[in-house]
Enzyme design. Sequence first.
Site, PDB file in Angstrom:
ATOM      1  N   CYS A  58       0.798  -1.192   0.104  1.00 22.04           N
ATOM      2  CA  CYS A  58       0.096  -0.028  -0.118  1.00 22.04           C
ATOM      3  C   CYS A  58       0.825   1.302   0.002  1.00 22.04           C
ATOM      4  O   CYS A  58       1.804   1.420   0.671  1.00 22.04           O
ATOM      5  CB  CYS A  58      -0.873  -0.124   1.095  1.00 22.04           C
ATOM      6  N   CYS A  84       0.272   4.735   6.920  1.00 24.49           N
ATOM      7  CA  CYS A  84      -0.267   4.623   8.315  1.00 24.49           C
ATOM      8  C   CYS A  84       0.466   3.764   9.344  1.00 24.49           C
ATOM      9  O   CYS A  84       1.072   2.792   8.935  1.00 24.49           O
ATOM     10  CB  CYS A  84      -1.578   3.730   8.248  1.00 24.49           C
ATOM     11  N   CYS A 116       0.020  -0.066  10.293  1.00 20.51           N
ATOM     12  CA  CYS A 116      -0.506  -0.942   9.448  1.00 20.51           C
ATOM     13  C   CYS A 116       0.593  -2.129   8.527  1.00 20.51           C
ATOM     14  O   CYS A 116       1.605  -1.392   8.233  1.00 20.51           O
ATOM     15  CB  CYS A 116      -1.088  -0.171   8.282  1.00 20.51           C
ATOM     16  N   CYS A 168     -17.072  -8.877   4.542  1.00 26.57           N
ATOM     17  CA  CYS A 168     -16.390  -7.416   4.332  1.00 26.57           C
ATOM     18  C   CYS A 168     -15.015  -7.825   3.639  1.00 26.57           C
ATOM     19  O   CYS A 168     -14.205  -8.711   4.049  1.00 26.57           O
ATOM     20  CB  CYS A 168     -15.953  -6.899   5.747  1.00 26.57           C
ATOM     21  N   CYS A 209     -19.769  -5.458   2.497  1.00 25.40           N
ATOM     22  CA  CYS A 209     -19.214  -4.545   2.836  1.00 25.40           C
ATOM     23  C   CYS A 209     -17.836  -4.453   2.358  1.00 25.40           C
ATOM     24  O   CYS A 209     -17.223  -5.504   2.063  1.00 25.40           O
ATOM     25  CB  CYS A 209     -18.987  -4.539   4.417  1.00 25.40           C
ATOM     26  N   CYS A 211     -19.678   2.391   7.785  1.00 24.45           N
ATOM     27  CA  CYS A 211     -19.051   1.897   8.967  1.00 24.45           C
ATOM     28  C   CYS A 211     -17.829   2.532   9.019  1.00 24.45           C
ATOM     29  O   CYS A 211     -16.650   2.790   8.212  1.00 24.45           O
ATOM     30  CB  CYS A 211     -18.705   0.461   8.472  1.00 24.45           C
ATOM     31  N   ARG A 246     -18.658  -2.653  16.980  1.00 26.89           N
ATOM     32  CA  ARG A 246     -17.839  -3.925  16.871  1.00 26.89           C
ATOM     33  C   ARG A 246     -16.481  -3.867  17.494  1.00 26.89           C
ATOM     34  O   ARG A 246     -15.741  -2.945  17.326  1.00 26.89           O
ATOM     35  CB  ARG A 246     -17.654  -4.086  15.241  1.00 26.89           C
TER      36      ARG A 246
HETATM   37  N1  SAM Z   1      -6.780   0.826   2.812  1.00 30.15           N
HETATM   38  C1  SAM Z   1      -8.045   1.083   3.312  1.00 30.15           C
HETATM   39  C2  SAM Z   1      -8.038   2.290   4.205  1.00 30.15           C
HETATM   40  O1  SAM Z   1      -7.007   2.345   5.099  1.00 30.15           O
HETATM   41  O2  SAM Z   1      -9.225   2.711   4.474  1.00 30.15           O
HETATM   42  C3  SAM Z   1      -8.899  -0.374   3.938  1.00 30.15           C
HETATM   43  C4  SAM Z   1      -8.051  -1.164   4.669  1.00 30.15           C
HETATM   44  S1  SAM Z   1      -7.459  -0.816   6.383  1.00 30.15           S
HETATM   45  C5  SAM Z   1      -6.218  -2.047   6.759  1.00 30.15           C
HETATM   46  C6  SAM Z   1      -8.811  -0.605   7.231  1.00 30.15           C
HETATM   47  C7  SAM Z   1      -8.569  -0.391   8.918  1.00 30.15           C
HETATM   48  O3  SAM Z   1      -7.896  -1.464   9.465  1.00 30.15           O
HETATM   49  C8  SAM Z   1      -7.754   0.754   9.208  1.00 30.15           C
HETATM   50  O4  SAM Z   1      -8.389   1.874   8.916  1.00 30.15           O
HETATM   51  C9  SAM Z   1      -7.414   0.660  10.738  1.00 30.15           C
HETATM   52  O5  SAM Z   1      -8.431   1.353  11.467  1.00 30.15           O
HETATM   53  C10 SAM Z   1      -7.342  -1.081  10.856  1.00 30.15           C
HETATM   54  N2  SAM Z   1      -6.061  -1.607  11.011  1.00 30.15           N
HETATM   55  C11 SAM Z   1      -4.933  -1.462  10.317  1.00 30.15           C
HETATM   56  N3  SAM Z   1      -3.958  -2.186  10.818  1.00 30.15           N
HETATM   57  C12 SAM Z   1      -4.350  -2.230  12.266  1.00 30.15           C
HETATM   58  C13 SAM Z   1      -3.833  -2.698  13.229  1.00 30.15           C
HETATM   59  N4  SAM Z   1      -2.473  -2.880  13.245  1.00 30.15           N
HETATM   60  N5  SAM Z   1      -4.398  -2.707  14.525  1.00 30.15           N
HETATM   61  C14 SAM Z   1      -5.611  -2.401  14.582  1.00 30.15           C
HETATM   62  N6  SAM Z   1      -6.370  -2.048  13.460  1.00 30.15           N
HETATM   63  C15 SAM Z   1      -5.685  -1.725  12.374  1.00 30.15           C
HETATM   64 FE1  SF4 Z   2      -2.997   1.276   3.322  1.00 23.17          FE
HETATM   65 FE2  SF4 Z   2      -2.935   0.251   5.662  1.00 23.17          FE
HETATM   66 FE3  SF4 Z   2      -3.106   2.763   5.449  1.00 23.17          FE
HETATM   67 FE4  SF4 Z   2      -5.390   1.091   4.553  1.00 23.17          FE
HETATM   68  S1  SF4 Z   2      -4.668   1.202   6.644  1.00 23.17           S
HETATM   69  S2  SF4 Z   2      -4.369   2.932   3.709  1.00 23.17           S
HETATM   70  S3  SF4 Z   2      -4.075  -0.765   3.794  1.00 23.17           S
HETATM   71  S4  SF4 Z   2      -1.346   1.344   4.951  1.00 23.17           S
END
Ligand code: SAM
Ligand code: SF4
Length: 333
Positions: free
Chosen positions: A51, A55, A58, A95, A126, A186, A258
């Site tokens: 990606c 973040c 992530c 989802c 979803c 959501c 959730r």
């Molecule tokens: N890339 C898209 C986005 O960021 O909107 C969708 C997928 S992203 C993985 C969805 C959500 O997963 C993120 O907004 C975050 O809140 C949650 N998430 C990701 N990594 C996480 C982690 N290590 N612990 C808890 N929640 C996590």
């Molecule tokens: Fe990409 Fe993870 Fe951020 Fe979603 S949460 S935009 S998958 S880096």
Amino acid sequence: MKLRWTLEKTKKLFKKPFFDLIYEAQTIHRKNFNPNIIQISTLLSIKTGLCPEDCKYCPQSSRYSTHLKNKPLLDKNKILKAAKKAKKIGASRFCMGAAWKNPKERDMPYLEKIIKKVKKLGLETCMTLGELTEKQAKKLKNAGLDFYNHNIDTSKNFYSKIISTRTYQSRLNTLNNIRNSGMKICSGGIIGLGEKIQDRIEFLMELSNLPKPPESIPINMLVKIPGTPLEKNKKVNAFDFIKIIAISRIMMPKSYIRLSAGREKMNFQTQAMCFMVGANSIFYGCKLLTTKNQSEKKDIKLFKKLNLKPEKFKFKLNKKNYKKKFFYNALEK
Ligand code: SAM
Ligand code: SF4
Ligand code: DTB
């Protein structure tokens, strides 16, 4: 615009004694929901890793070395197989998540096709694919997408400490596009990013003061992923986490809340308290997107102890379909 939850009112809630708070939360929960019924969603990562966003929590960001197996957009037969399995094990919503900043125009027809096929199985759908334009949101809605997940994650102030490749406002713009398309929202966030109480206050105020609060609110406890900048963050205290669920329930009485990522590391008592104060939805299945979830076996054990029943057969439960379904069978044993 008049705020549903002002700073003063929200701060007061955060200062309430624990037992007053959980009493109020459960009372509100019982007024709005059956406390013994829980909504069940199953997650599938349909495009994993690489990606472009940064973040800090992530595992899927290309900026960090997290030893993740990257996978391009999944073949639709594989997605359908996973959806069928989700239905069989008792999920009512499927989802699908993609590690994208936003979906590309060329991917839209494929995504629309997947939505139609999953819906045909009788599951709610979803997706969480990153930012959406107004046009894209409408296309997904027209294909039959019920919910779109797009988290605001934390407060506006703290957001830029966690993500630098996009703005909080861009998240809100997408939420607006989802709302205008007619899909259900959501949206929630993560506790344990290193945020202060003030950030938690502002985060919940942001959600509850949206033109209409999200229908579904995932509250994740940070899953600490080796290789990400937050891997050594301090563990969230269980009582602080329960408090956030209780406050979410009080501030957004009609939304599903959730209990999302992080259940793997929570004991049964903490999870039970979360359900008691208003959480009424979980991700079910041994995997979240890329990390482990609490196993199905453990979930069934917990459900039995708490007499919790999955929501999907709320109105239609009868002897015939009762016996047929895996989940109910497992709960009966
Ligand atoms: N890339 C898209 C986005 O960021 O909107 C969708 C997928 S992203 C993985 C969805 C959500 O997963 C993120 O907004 C975050 O809140 C949650 N998430 C990701 N990594 C996480 C982690 N290590 N612990 C808890 N929640 C996590
Ligand atoms: Fe990409 Fe993870 Fe951020 Fe979603 S949460 S935009 S998958 S880096
Ligand atoms: C949400 O708020 N939590 C889910 C879902 N929405 C997409 C994702 C949790 C991801 C946890 C880390 C992982 O498994 O990659």
